[in-house]
Structures are given as structure tokens and as C-alpha cells.
Scaffold this active site. Structure first.
Site, PDB file in Angstrom:
ATOM      1  N   ASP A  67       0.821  -1.209   0.000  1.00  0.00           N
ATOM      2  CA  ASP A  67       0.000   0.000   0.000  1.00  0.00           C
ATOM      3  C   ASP A  67       0.858   1.264   0.000  1.00  0.00           C
ATOM      4  O   ASP A  67       2.073   1.199   0.208  1.00  0.00           O
ATOM      5  CB  ASP A  67      -0.961  -0.006   1.208  1.00  0.00           C
ATOM      6  CG  ASP A  67      -0.260  -0.331   2.527  1.00  0.00           C
ATOM      7  OD1 ASP A  67       0.986  -0.335   2.570  1.00  0.00           O
ATOM      8  OD2 ASP A  67      -0.958  -0.557   3.522  1.00  0.00           O
ATOM      9  N   ASN A 137      -7.627  -1.618  14.122  1.00  0.00           N
ATOM     10  CA  ASN A 137      -9.016  -1.998  13.803  1.00  0.00           C
ATOM     11  C   ASN A 137      -9.091  -3.288  12.983  1.00  0.00           C
ATOM     12  O   ASN A 137     -10.120  -3.612  12.416  1.00  0.00           O
ATOM     13  CB  ASN A 137      -9.718  -0.856  13.063  1.00  0.00           C
ATOM     14  CG  ASN A 137      -9.024  -0.514  11.735  1.00  0.00           C
ATOM     15  OD1 ASN A 137      -8.027  -1.138  11.374  1.00  0.00           O
ATOM     16  ND2 ASN A 137      -9.543   0.472  11.036  1.00  0.00           N
ATOM     17  N   HIS A 139      -7.338  -3.917  10.234  1.00  0.00           N
ATOM     18  CA  HIS A 139      -7.105  -3.779   8.785  1.00  0.00           C
ATOM     19  C   HIS A 139      -5.817  -4.487   8.377  1.00  0.00           C
ATOM     20  O   HIS A 139      -4.906  -4.678   9.186  1.00  0.00           O
ATOM     21  CB  HIS A 139      -7.145  -2.314   8.325  1.00  0.00           C
ATOM     22  CG  HIS A 139      -5.949  -1.480   8.626  1.00  0.00           C
ATOM     23  ND1 HIS A 139      -6.028  -0.124   8.818  1.00  0.00           N
ATOM     24  CD2 HIS A 139      -4.631  -1.776   8.749  1.00  0.00           C
ATOM     25  CE1 HIS A 139      -4.829   0.359   9.033  1.00  0.00           C
ATOM     26  NE2 HIS A 139      -3.960  -0.620   9.008  1.00  0.00           N
ATOM     27  N   GLU A 144      -9.874  -1.537   5.034  1.00  0.00           N
ATOM     28  CA  GLU A 144     -10.514  -1.109   6.269  1.00  0.00           C
ATOM     29  C   GLU A 144     -11.786  -1.917   6.536  1.00  0.00           C
ATOM     30  O   GLU A 144     -12.416  -2.418   5.601  1.00  0.00           O
ATOM     31  CB  GLU A 144     -10.875   0.381   6.166  1.00  0.00           C
ATOM     32  CG  GLU A 144      -9.679   1.308   5.947  1.00  0.00           C
ATOM     33  CD  GLU A 144      -8.844   1.508   7.211  1.00  0.00           C
ATOM     34  OE1 GLU A 144      -8.842   0.629   8.096  1.00  0.00           O
ATOM     35  OE2 GLU A 144      -8.179   2.556   7.310  1.00  0.00           O
TER      36      GLU A 144
HETATM   37  C1  GLP Z   1      -0.460   0.934   8.369  1.00  0.00           C
HETATM   38  C2  GLP Z   1      -0.229   0.079   7.151  1.00  0.00           C
HETATM   39  C3  GLP Z   1      -0.465  -1.376   7.428  1.00  0.00           C
HETATM   40  C4  GLP Z   1       0.254  -1.776   8.698  1.00  0.00           C
HETATM   41  C5  GLP Z   1      -0.265  -0.986   9.844  1.00  0.00           C
HETATM   42  C6  GLP Z   1       0.360  -1.347  11.181  1.00  0.00           C
HETATM   43  O1  GLP Z   1      -1.780   1.312   8.546  1.00  0.00           O
HETATM   44  N1  GLP Z   1      -1.033   0.444   6.037  1.00  0.00           N
HETATM   45  O2  GLP Z   1      -0.035  -2.143   6.316  1.00  0.00           O
HETATM   46  O3  GLP Z   1       0.035  -3.141   8.919  1.00  0.00           O
HETATM   47  O4  GLP Z   1       0.012   0.374   9.571  1.00  0.00           O
HETATM   48  O5  GLP Z   1       1.457  -0.552  11.441  1.00  0.00           O
HETATM   49  P1  GLP Z   1       2.336  -0.633  12.751  1.00  0.00           P
HETATM   50  O6  GLP Z   1       3.176  -1.838  12.598  1.00  0.00           O
HETATM   51  O7  GLP Z   1       3.125   0.640  12.739  1.00  0.00           O
HETATM   52  O8  GLP Z   1       1.406  -0.718  13.887  1.00  0.00           O
END
Ligand code: GLP
Length: 249
Positions: A67, A137, A139, A144
Site C-alpha cells: 500500500d 481496527n 485492517h 478497512e
Molecule cells: C499501516 C499500514 C499497514 C500496517 C499498519 C500497522 O496502517 N497500512 O499495512 O500493517 O500500519 O502498522 P504498525 O506496525 O506501525 O502498527
């Protein structure tokens, strides 16, 4: 589904890097699906170390990132392009032409960009190992929670919880982009193998809701339970609400 509980973040990172290393050593031209986020940083650091020690060679590797925010250029310190270069690509020998990260600066161009991205994955022969983090959440990528999930790579409006959670990386919450491009659920589920990493107490509710045996589009990561070759590596804090639940065969 397999759940591995790591004693701490260091062990989680080590186990994750080992899974990537096994994939690299076992496949001729491995295609990796890559994730960003603070959880993956330890794994990338370990992979860089293994490269420096001569254990891993990334020359034949093809990568597809999950992403990217819409509207942030590759030099923006919070773009996922920047993250990937700072944490990984600048330190290993992945060929620039083998790196794929969705880039969209104008949402009107999103449809074509997304279609091309899925085509590129197909052309590369599909993803061998997909790495994932998890949002608070539930995702995955930027898929989402909602009544429906999109199958393919698509433009997404970020959920309020995601904007809030990710604002810790920006100067202010109103600097967080509201849109992103993300691989869809089936783009992810088509990977031959999937590895999801979860670290910290704040991920415990999402881990419980995702991997306790129920499946719902309101917790996107729960769909991964349907995948044939899916592993979760969670540290003790992230796994703390799973109780005695362990997946059956
Ligand atoms: C973002 C990314 C996700 C990732 C998530 C968790 O929202 N789009 O792909 O899994 O963050 O990130 P973190 O590891 O910083 O909690």
C-alpha cells in the site's frame, strides 16, 4: 492457520526474518509482498544484517508493496516509498527495476494505476510470500473494516481510527492523508504463503478479533484464517487476549 507467540519484539523480528530467508533460499526467483509499519522494522533490520553477512542475496528478488498513501511523493518522510528505502532497499541488493510500490498523486488516476498493479503481480508469477502487519481496527494493508471488502488493488478512504493511529508519525493529525492505494483482499489471499506480524498490547484486541475462529469483513484480517498457508507471529503482548484459543487442524 498457525500462531507462533514470540517472547518479545526481538524474537518476533528474528522469526519473521528467518521465514523470509527460508523463502529466499528455497525459491529461484522469489516474489515478496512487503509491508510497512513500525512492526516490520526489526525484521527488515535483521534481513539487512543477513545480507551484510553474506547469508542472503536479494538480486533475484521481485517485490510488491502492499500500500501507499495518495498524494505523498517518494521523498516525503512518511511515504511508504521513503520507509522502504530507508529501512530496506537502500541497504540490500534488490534491483530497482524489481521494486513495485503503488504510486498515486492524483486520485483520478487511481483506477488505471490499480489495474496495472494487479497485472504486474500476475506477470511476475504471483506472490510467493506476503508479509503483513495489522491495524488496531484489524485492517490489513489499508483494507478497512466495512460491510464489503474489495478484492483487487483499489483506492481507499482511510478509517478515522487509522488516521488517528498513523498520526503518531506525522506532525499533526490533519497532515495524515485520507486516501491510500492498497492491494485488495484477493490480491493478498492469492499469495502462496502469508505471514502476519503483530506486536504490542494495543494490537491485542485486533489479534483476538481476527484469529479466534470467526470471520467477518468488519475485521478484515479474520479472512486470513481461510488461507491454506497462513502464519501469525505475535509477541506476548499482542497475543495476550487470545486466551487458550489455538487454531484446530
Ligand atoms: C499501516 C499500514 C499497514 C500496517 C499498519 C500497522 O496502517 N497500512 O499495512 O500493517 O500500519 O502498522 P504498525 O506496525 O506501525 O502498527
Amino acid at each position: 492457520m498457525k500462531i507462533q507467540v514470540a517472547a518479545n519484539y526481538l524474537e518476533l523480528s528474528e522469526l519473521a526474518a528467518k521465514t523470509v530467508a527460508e523463502q529466499l533460499l528455497g525459491t529461484g526467483k522469489p516474489v515478496l509482498g512487503l509491508a510497512t509499519g513500525s512492526t516490520a522494522e526489526g525484521m527488515y533490520a535483521r534481513l539487512v544484517e543477513m545480507y551484510r553477512q553474506g547469508i542472503l542475496n536479494f538480486d533475484p528478488v521481485v517485490t510488491f508493496n502492499l500500500d501507499e498513501y495518495v498524494g505523498l511523493g517518494p521523498d516525503h518522510p512518511q511515504s511508504y516509498h521513503f520507509y522502504m528505502h530507508r529501512n530496506f532497499f537502500d541497504h540490500v541488493n534488490v534491483r530497482p527495476e524489481n521494486i513495485h510500490i503503488p504510486s498515486c498523486y492524483d486520485a483520478r488516476e487511481a483506477d488505471e494505476i490499480c489495474r496495472n498493479y494487479d497485472q504486474e503481480i500476475i506477470k511476475a508469477g504471483g506472490i510467493d510470500l506476503q508479509l503483513l502487519g495489522i491495524g488496531v481496527n484489524g485492517h490489513i494493508g489499508f483494507n478497512e473494516p466495512g460491510r464489503y471488502l474489495q478484492t483487487r488493488t483499489h483506492l481507499v478512504e482511510l478509517a478515522a481510527e487509522t488516521i488517528q493511529a498513523n498520526s503518531r508519525f506525522f506532525n499533526a493529525v490533519d497532515e495524515v492523508p485520507h486516501q491510500a492505494i492498497t492491494m485488495g483482499i484477493s490480491s493478498i489471499m492469492k499469495a502462496a504463503k502469508i505471514l502476519l506480524l503483530a506486536s504490542g498490547e494495543n494490537k491485542a484486541p485486533a489479534v483476538r478479533d481476527s484469529f479466534s475462529g470467526l470471520v467477518s469483513t468488519s475485521v478484515p484480517a479474520s479472512l486470513l484464517q481461510l488461507h491454506q498457508n497462513f502464519t501469525v507471529i505475535a509477541d506476548r503482548e499482542a497475543a495476550s487476549l487470545l486466551g487458550n484459543y489455538r487454531p484446530g487442524p
